[in-house]
Design an enzyme around this catalytic site. Structure first.
Site, PDB file in Angstrom:
ATOM      1  N   ARG A 245       0.850  -1.181   0.000  1.00 32.02           N
ATOM      2  CA  ARG A 245       0.000   0.000   0.000  1.00 32.02           C
ATOM      3  C   ARG A 245       0.888   1.234   0.000  1.00 32.02           C
ATOM      4  NH1 ARG A 245      -3.208  -3.206  -1.302  1.00 32.02           N
ATOM      5  NH2 ARG A 245      -5.231  -3.733  -0.379  1.00 32.02           N
ATOM      6  N   GLU A 273      -2.213   8.051  -5.117  1.00 32.49           N
ATOM      7  CA  GLU A 273      -2.207   7.148  -6.265  1.00 32.49           C
ATOM      8  C   GLU A 273      -3.279   7.580  -7.262  1.00 32.49           C
ATOM      9  OE1 GLU A 273      -3.291   2.516  -6.852  1.00 32.49           O
ATOM     10  OE2 GLU A 273      -1.845   2.917  -5.263  1.00 32.49           O
ATOM     11  N   HIS A 292      -0.617   0.013 -10.232  1.00 29.87           N
ATOM     12  CA  HIS A 292      -1.325  -0.886  -9.307  1.00 29.87           C
ATOM     13  C   HIS A 292      -1.819  -2.134 -10.047  1.00 29.87           C
ATOM     14  CE1 HIS A 292      -3.671  -0.799  -5.274  1.00 29.87           C
ATOM     15  NE2 HIS A 292      -3.426  -2.048  -5.636  1.00 29.87           N
TER      16      HIS A 292
END
Length: 334
Positions: A245, A273, A292
């Site tokens: 994360r 992000e 991701h």
């Protein structure tokens, strides 16, 4: 549980349903559940006479937030089967405390993340990010001059977090001639040795490792876990890999080390992000940013539906569950 088909809802977006649940799984769900809607839904703006009947939820990416208010609308809810990894992003902890059975397909999602992480570690140690940038710019035979610590032989890899993913990464690292360090407050030294790793404090791991790979969950205690103190301890030319994360790393502290070229980073997750458009990390030759993608993608997503459906069937048949999430698991899951 006999021939009872419990009332159920599929809470996920259409893409997840299509990728995770093929025709056979959809037929299985239809045969075992009394579906209150013909397909997946992404909100609970449904009549009360629908939600009040629901006993089973099958969830996936796109599931709405199941907070205390939403759970109160489903007084008969007995179980949630999540065809994805973390439950933190959508499910109130009250669900676990109330005795609702909760199962997640985190184990199925851990495989692709570990594969991706291992690939990143190998590529990072061969300095592929820097070499691709140099090759694109120079457009001539490879130039290996000035590259820090090139190659995988005899390196030390520090694994932060003996999570499902972390343990799979350790398994794969044994195929390299690497020393493996592990930092995890929930693991004893004997367990680390059984995994083939040496248990060390986080600061020591950062100072001794050629690669630091992050697999800790995002909890209040892990926000900024890797900050200026840890980054400053990392060797010149060391690599930071993050497929966990983004907020586990203090990006304000990380950025100067990367701009200076002192460290390399392979980041599948960032904070925020995506990064701001003017972040210098987008254009650095020693930084590889991926959007991701470490978790299940494309045909890999079917593994999540397989695991969720199998767990649902075990529940309905009264068989032991294999992937149940319990209240005391929350501090250790992503």
């Amino acid at each position: 549980m006999g021939d009872h088909r419990p009332p159920a809802l599929l809470l996920m977006n259409a893409e997840t349903y299509r990728e995770a649940f093929g025709p056979e799984l959809r037929a299985e769900l239809a045969s075992r559940l009394d579906l209150s809607a013909p397909g997946p839904v992404t909100d609970l703006d449904l009549p009360d006479d629908v939600t009040e009947r629901v006993e089973i939820l099958v969830t996936g990416w796109g599931v709405p937030r199941l907070d205390d208010e939403a759970l109160a609308r489903m007084p008969k809810l007995r179980a949630v089967f999540h065809a994805a990894g973390t439950i933190r992003t959508f499910l109130s902890p009250a669900a676990l405390e109330s005795g609702i059975t909760v199962c997640a397909a985190a184990d199925a999602n851990a495989g692709p993340v570990a594969e991706f992480t291992f690939a990143q570690i190998v590529l990072a140690l061969k300095r592929v990010g820097r070499l691709v940038d140099r090759y694109r710019t120079q457009r001539r035979p490879r130039d290996l001059s000035g590259l820090p610590g090139l190659g995988t032989h005899g390196v030390t890899v520090g694994v932060v977090g003996a999570s499902r993913v972390g343990r799979r990464v350790i398994e794969r690292l044994h195929t390299l001639d690497a020393r493996i360090l592990l930092a995890d407050p929930y693991v004893e030294a004997s367990e680390a040795r059984a995994l083939g790793a040496e248990l060390v404090p986080l600061d020591a791991l950062c100072s001794r490792s050629d690669v630091v790979t992050l697999h800790a969950p995002l909890t209040p205690s892990t926000i900024g876990l890797v900050g200026e103190r840890q980054l400053a301890r990392m060797r010149d030319g060391a690599v930071l890999v993050n497929t966990a994360r983004g907020p586990v790393v203090d990006h304000d502290a990380l950025t100067p080390h990367l701009v200076a070229g002192r460290l390399d980073a392979w980041l599948d997750v960032t904070d925020p992000e995506p990064l701001p458009a003017d972040s210098p990390l987008w254009d650095l030759p020693n930084v590889v940013l991926t959007p991701h993608v470490a978790g299940a993608l494309g045909n890999e997503v079917s593994r999540l539906g397989d695991q969720a459906t199998a767990e649902l069937c075990r529940f309905l048949d009264g068989a032991p569950l294999r992937h149940q999430v319990r209240p005391d698991d929350l501090p250790r899951i992503a």
